[in-house]
Design a protein around this motif. Structure first.
Motif, PDB file in Angstrom:
ATOM      1  N   SER A 114       8.942 -36.194 -27.980  1.00 25.37           N
ATOM      2  CA  SER A 114       9.078 -36.622 -29.371  1.00 25.37           C
ATOM      3  C   SER A 114       8.041 -35.934 -30.247  1.00 25.37           C
ATOM      4  CB  SER A 114       8.956 -38.138 -29.481  1.00 25.37           C
ATOM      5  OG  SER A 114       7.680 -38.591 -29.072  1.00 25.37           O
ATOM      6  N   PHE A 115       6.835 -35.709 -29.715  1.00 18.23           N
ATOM      7  CA  PHE A 115       5.815 -34.987 -30.465  1.00 18.23           C
ATOM      8  C   PHE A 115       6.242 -33.538 -30.692  1.00 18.23           C
ATOM      9  CE2 PHE A 115       1.954 -32.321 -30.519  1.00 18.23           C
ATOM     10  CZ  PHE A 115       1.335 -32.848 -31.642  1.00 18.23           C
ATOM     11  N   ILE A 116       6.807 -32.915 -29.658  1.00 14.47           N
ATOM     12  CA  ILE A 116       7.316 -31.554 -29.810  1.00 14.47           C
ATOM     13  C   ILE A 116       8.402 -31.509 -30.878  1.00 14.47           C
ATOM     14  CG2 ILE A 116       8.636 -29.722 -28.664  1.00 14.47           C
ATOM     15  CD1 ILE A 116       7.189 -30.509 -26.059  1.00 14.47           C
ATOM     16  N   GLY A 117       9.314 -32.482 -30.832  1.00 11.62           N
ATOM     17  CA  GLY A 117      10.370 -32.534 -31.839  1.00 11.62           C
ATOM     18  C   GLY A 117       9.818 -32.684 -33.244  1.00 11.62           C
ATOM     19  N   ALA A 118       8.806 -33.541 -33.412  1.00 14.96           N
ATOM     20  CA  ALA A 118       8.202 -33.741 -34.731  1.00 14.96           C
ATOM     21  C   ALA A 118       7.547 -32.459 -35.232  1.00 14.96           C
ATOM     22  CB  ALA A 118       7.178 -34.869 -34.664  1.00 14.96           C
ATOM     23  N   CYS A 119       6.860 -31.736 -34.348  1.00 18.02           N
ATOM     24  CA  CYS A 119       6.239 -30.466 -34.733  1.00 18.02           C
ATOM     25  C   CYS A 119       7.293 -29.455 -35.152  1.00 18.02           C
ATOM     26  CB  CYS A 119       5.409 -29.912 -33.579  1.00 18.02           C
ATOM     27  SG  CYS A 119       3.910 -30.870 -33.206  1.00 18.02           S
ATOM     28  N   LEU A 120       8.406 -29.407 -34.439  1.00 15.27           N
ATOM     29  CA  LEU A 120       9.471 -28.472 -34.789  1.00 15.27           C
ATOM     30  C   LEU A 120      10.119 -28.848 -36.122  1.00 15.27           C
ATOM     31  CD1 LEU A 120      11.167 -27.916 -31.312  1.00 15.27           C
ATOM     32  CD2 LEU A 120       9.563 -26.420 -32.494  1.00 15.27           C
ATOM     33  N   ILE A 121      10.257 -30.148 -36.392  1.00 12.08           N
ATOM     34  CA  ILE A 121      10.795 -30.576 -37.681  1.00 12.08           C
ATOM     35  C   ILE A 121       9.878 -30.126 -38.813  1.00 12.08           C
ATOM     36  CG2 ILE A 121      11.230 -32.605 -39.138  1.00 12.08           C
ATOM     37  CD1 ILE A 121      12.294 -34.017 -36.650  1.00 12.08           C
ATOM     38  N   ALA A 122       8.580 -30.325 -38.648  1.00 11.51           N
ATOM     39  CA  ALA A 122       7.629 -29.884 -39.670  1.00 11.51           C
ATOM     40  C   ALA A 122       7.716 -28.377 -39.881  1.00 11.51           C
ATOM     41  CB  ALA A 122       6.208 -30.297 -39.284  1.00 11.51           C
ATOM     42  N   CYS A 123       7.785 -27.617 -38.790  1.00 10.33           N
ATOM     43  CA  CYS A 123       7.871 -26.160 -38.897  1.00 10.33           C
ATOM     44  C   CYS A 123       9.204 -25.718 -39.489  1.00 10.33           C
ATOM     45  CB  CYS A 123       7.674 -25.519 -37.526  1.00 10.33           C
ATOM     46  SG  CYS A 123       6.001 -25.678 -36.866  1.00 10.33           S
ATOM     47  N   GLY A 124      10.242 -26.557 -39.352  1.00 13.00           N
ATOM     48  CA  GLY A 124      11.545 -26.221 -39.896  1.00 13.00           C
ATOM     49  C   GLY A 124      11.592 -26.191 -41.409  1.00 13.00           C
ATOM     50  N   PHE A 125      10.507 -26.587 -42.080  1.00 11.25           N
ATOM     51  CA  PHE A 125      10.428 -26.501 -43.534  1.00 11.25           C
ATOM     52  C   PHE A 125       9.951 -25.135 -44.010  1.00 11.25           C
ATOM     53  CE2 PHE A 125      10.706 -31.034 -43.086  1.00 11.25           C
ATOM     54  CZ  PHE A 125      11.187 -31.520 -44.289  1.00 11.25           C
ATOM     55  N   ASP A 126       9.527 -24.267 -43.108  1.00 14.82           N
ATOM     56  CA  ASP A 126       8.942 -22.990 -43.517  1.00 14.82           C
ATOM     57  C   ASP A 126       9.344 -21.900 -42.529  1.00 14.82           C
ATOM     58  OD1 ASP A 126       6.784 -21.562 -45.277  1.00 14.82           O
ATOM     59  OD2 ASP A 126       6.212 -21.110 -43.215  1.00 14.82           O
ATOM     60  N   THR A 127       9.679 -20.726 -43.053  1.00 11.59           N
ATOM     61  CA  THR A 127      10.139 -19.632 -42.198  1.00 11.59           C
ATOM     62  C   THR A 127       9.032 -19.110 -41.296  1.00 11.59           C
ATOM     63  OG1 THR A 127      11.749 -18.983 -43.882  1.00 11.59           O
ATOM     64  CG2 THR A 127      11.238 -17.377 -42.182  1.00 11.59           C
ATOM     65  N   ASP A 128       7.851 -18.848 -41.865  1.00 17.01           N
ATOM     66  CA  ASP A 128       6.754 -18.324 -41.046  1.00 17.01           C
ATOM     67  C   ASP A 128       6.344 -19.332 -39.976  1.00 17.01           C
ATOM     68  OD1 ASP A 128       6.779 -16.025 -42.478  1.00 17.01           O
ATOM     69  OD2 ASP A 128       4.964 -16.435 -43.635  1.00 17.01           O
ATOM     70  N   ALA A 129       6.294 -20.614 -40.343  1.00 12.27           N
ATOM     71  CA  ALA A 129       5.952 -21.647 -39.362  1.00 12.27           C
ATOM     72  C   ALA A 129       6.994 -21.710 -38.258  1.00 12.27           C
ATOM     73  CB  ALA A 129       5.811 -23.005 -40.045  1.00 12.27           C
ATOM     74  N   SER A 130       8.250 -21.471 -38.601  1.00 22.25           N
ATOM     75  CA  SER A 130       9.312 -21.473 -37.596  1.00 22.25           C
ATOM     76  C   SER A 130       9.150 -20.307 -36.632  1.00 22.25           C
ATOM     77  CB  SER A 130      10.684 -21.396 -38.276  1.00 22.25           C
ATOM     78  OG  SER A 130      10.922 -22.549 -39.055  1.00 22.25           O
ATOM     79  N   LYS A 131       8.671 -19.170 -37.131  1.00 21.79           N
ATOM     80  CA  LYS A 131       8.396 -18.042 -36.240  1.00 21.79           C
ATOM     81  C   LYS A 131       7.307 -18.402 -35.236  1.00 21.79           C
ATOM     82  CE  LYS A 131       9.702 -14.326 -39.446  1.00 21.79           C
ATOM     83  NZ  LYS A 131       9.225 -13.130 -40.177  1.00 21.79           N
ATOM     84  N   VAL A 132       6.245 -19.015 -35.736  1.00 20.78           N
ATOM     85  CA  VAL A 132       5.166 -19.440 -34.837  1.00 20.78           C
ATOM     86  C   VAL A 132       5.691 -20.453 -33.831  1.00 20.78           C
ATOM     87  CG1 VAL A 132       2.930 -20.590 -34.704  1.00 20.78           C
ATOM     88  CG2 VAL A 132       3.385 -18.970 -36.553  1.00 20.78           C
ATOM     89  N   ALA A 133       6.497 -21.415 -34.304  1.00 15.91           N
ATOM     90  CA  ALA A 133       7.064 -22.422 -33.407  1.00 15.91           C
ATOM     91  C   ALA A 133       7.928 -21.781 -32.333  1.00 15.91           C
ATOM     92  CB  ALA A 133       7.884 -23.435 -34.207  1.00 15.91           C
ATOM     93  N   SER A 134       8.659 -20.723 -32.693  1.00 14.91           N
ATOM     94  CA  SER A 134       9.505 -20.031 -31.712  1.00 14.91           C
ATOM     95  C   SER A 134       8.657 -19.395 -30.622  1.00 14.91           C
ATOM     96  CB  SER A 134      10.347 -18.962 -32.408  1.00 14.91           C
ATOM     97  OG  SER A 134      11.208 -19.545 -33.362  1.00 14.91           O
ATOM     98  N   LEU A 135       7.530 -18.799 -31.014  1.00 14.56           N
ATOM     99  CA  LEU A 135       6.647 -18.191 -30.023  1.00 14.56           C
ATOM    100  C   LEU A 135       6.020 -19.252 -29.126  1.00 14.56           C
ATOM    101  CD1 LEU A 135       4.875 -15.478 -32.215  1.00 14.56           C
ATOM    102  CD2 LEU A 135       6.825 -15.203 -30.671  1.00 14.56           C
ATOM    103  N   VAL A 136       5.659 -20.404 -29.712  1.00 15.83           N
ATOM    104  CA  VAL A 136       5.106 -21.496 -28.908  1.00 15.83           C
ATOM    105  C   VAL A 136       6.161 -22.017 -27.940  1.00 15.83           C
ATOM    106  CG1 VAL A 136       4.155 -23.830 -28.995  1.00 15.83           C
ATOM    107  CG2 VAL A 136       3.412 -22.134 -30.661  1.00 15.83           C
ATOM    108  N   MET A 137       7.407 -22.143 -28.422  1.00 14.22           N
ATOM    109  CA  MET A 137       8.489 -22.565 -27.526  1.00 14.22           C
ATOM    110  C   MET A 137       8.683 -21.572 -26.398  1.00 14.22           C
ATOM    111  SD  MET A 137      11.647 -24.407 -29.509  1.00 14.22           S
ATOM    112  CE  MET A 137      11.916 -23.111 -30.711  1.00 14.22           C
ATOM    113  N   ALA A 138       8.583 -20.286 -26.723  1.00 12.32           N
ATOM    114  CA  ALA A 138       8.728 -19.271 -25.682  1.00 12.32           C
ATOM    115  C   ALA A 138       7.648 -19.418 -24.617  1.00 12.32           C
ATOM    116  CB  ALA A 138       8.665 -17.877 -26.307  1.00 12.32           C
ATOM    117  N   ALA A 139       6.421 -19.701 -25.056  1.00 18.54           N
ATOM    118  CA  ALA A 139       5.342 -19.934 -24.091  1.00 18.54           C
ATOM    119  C   ALA A 139       5.626 -21.175 -23.258  1.00 18.54           C
ATOM    120  CB  ALA A 139       4.012 -20.077 -24.828  1.00 18.54           C
ATOM    121  N   PHE A 140       6.142 -22.225 -23.911  1.00 21.15           N
ATOM    122  CA  PHE A 140       6.508 -23.449 -23.195  1.00 21.15           C
ATOM    123  C   PHE A 140       7.602 -23.154 -22.170  1.00 21.15           C
ATOM    124  CE2 PHE A 140       8.731 -27.447 -22.556  1.00 21.15           C
ATOM    125  CZ  PHE A 140       7.708 -28.383 -22.501  1.00 21.15           C
ATOM    126  N   PHE A 141       8.575 -22.318 -22.548  1.00 20.36           N
ATOM    127  CA  PHE A 141       9.656 -21.959 -21.628  1.00 20.36           C
ATOM    128  C   PHE A 141       9.097 -21.223 -20.399  1.00 20.36           C
ATOM    129  CE2 PHE A 141      12.825 -21.632 -25.383  1.00 20.36           C
ATOM    130  CZ  PHE A 141      12.925 -23.016 -25.400  1.00 20.36           C
TER     131      PHE A 141
END
Length: 293
Positions: A114-141
């Motif tokens: 749920s914390f991961i989901g909340a962070c992704l929702i926050a990042c979903g408001f901004d394109t650059d933040a979404s790029k960072v979130a994608s890289l963090v997700m890739a590391a998580f993967f």
């Protein structure tokens, strides 16, 4: 000689912004909120409609991966030894570990995802933040695959999600990536809410995390712990939206301009400038993974 400061003017320019202005969405944020609301309605409908529920099936598995990965990370932080992570086609999962602190590792699945989901929702408001979130997700993967490297379902799921991230990175200056990250965040939060209610409140599952947690604590039934975790998950959900509203006030045009200079779309002039360095950094990691397998 320096001219004296006009302290009255300086004080007027440093007045803190009131909460109303911070939380009032601008046009771009209103669009994001509308899209998030449509996601919630669409996911709720697709969840129970036969055949159509296959549309969100991969994303259900992804949220299960977040759940199990959160268990594993909490285990590592409490000195546990992680043996394996498994995802199965029935939307279930299991993290096998020895040691650690169960009072931390057991709730980490629900609360971590749920914390991961909340962070992704926050990042979903901004394109650059979404790029960072994608890289963090890739590391998580990558971390998840390290523990689930023998599980074919996990491999197929993660490779598919990485493919979607790369695809959406190219669309309209990565704007599509922002909405994709927002969708995953909403999906993760909704799955946690549904899973907690289904496993601990509406019906008691003896093998659920809450049931095992209640047995270890010995003070409250699993339903009570389910309600507590549900409240925390709601707080995370709301916090993700509030952080997005407060932190990312740029318009869509401003975000598009910023995105051209921050982790630019592959193939652009900016991307060509950073590609050699990125390849140099990634080559040793790729070689190490390939040699292990």
């Amino acid at each position: 000689m320096y001219a004296p400061y006009d302290y009255d003017t300086l004080q007027s320019t440093l007045q803190p912004r009131d909460a109303k202005s911070l939380l009032t969405p601008n046009p771009t944020q209103r669009t994001t909120l509308i899209v998030a609301g449509c996601y919630i309605i669409g996911i709720a409908i697709l969840w129970y409609v036969p055949f159509l529920n296959w549309i969100i099936y991969p994303f259900k598995l992804l949220t299960v991966g977040f759940h199990e990965g959160s268990h594993a990370i909490a285990g590592v932080l409490t000195c546990a030894r992680i043996h394996s992570i498994e995802l199965d086609p029935d939307e279930g999962g299991a993290t096998r570990m020895s040691g650690g602190i169960p009072l931390i590792t057991l709730p980490a699945g629900y609360l971590g995802s749920s914390f991961i989901g909340a962070c992704l929702i926050a990042c979903g408001f901004d394109t650059d933040a979404s790029k960072v979130a994608s890289l963090v997700m890739a590391a998580f993967f990558i971390i998840t695959l390290w523990w689930a490297r023998r599980n074919l379902v996990t491999w197929l799921l993660i490779l598919g999600m990485v493919g979607l991230i790369v695809l959406f990175w190219f669309v309209k200056g990565s704007i599509a990536l922002r909405y994709f990250v927002l969708f995953i965040g909403v999906m993760s939060c909704m799955y946690v809410l549904w899973d907690v209610i289904d496993d601990t409140i509406s019906r008691k599952v003896n093998t659920s995390d809450a049931a095992v947690f209640a047995e270890i604590c010995g003070c409250c039934p699993s339903q009570i712990w389910g309600v507590i975790w549900l409240i925390i998950a709601f707080v995370f959900f709301a916090a993700g939206v509030l952080v997005g509203l407060v932190a990312f006030k740029q318009s869509e045009e401003q975000q598009a301009q910023d995105a051209k200079h921050f982790l630019p779309v592959p193939g652009s002039s900016g991307a060509l400038q950073i590609a050699p360095g990125l390849a140099y950094l990634l080559a040793p990691a790729c070689a190490a993974i390939a040699s292990y397998f």
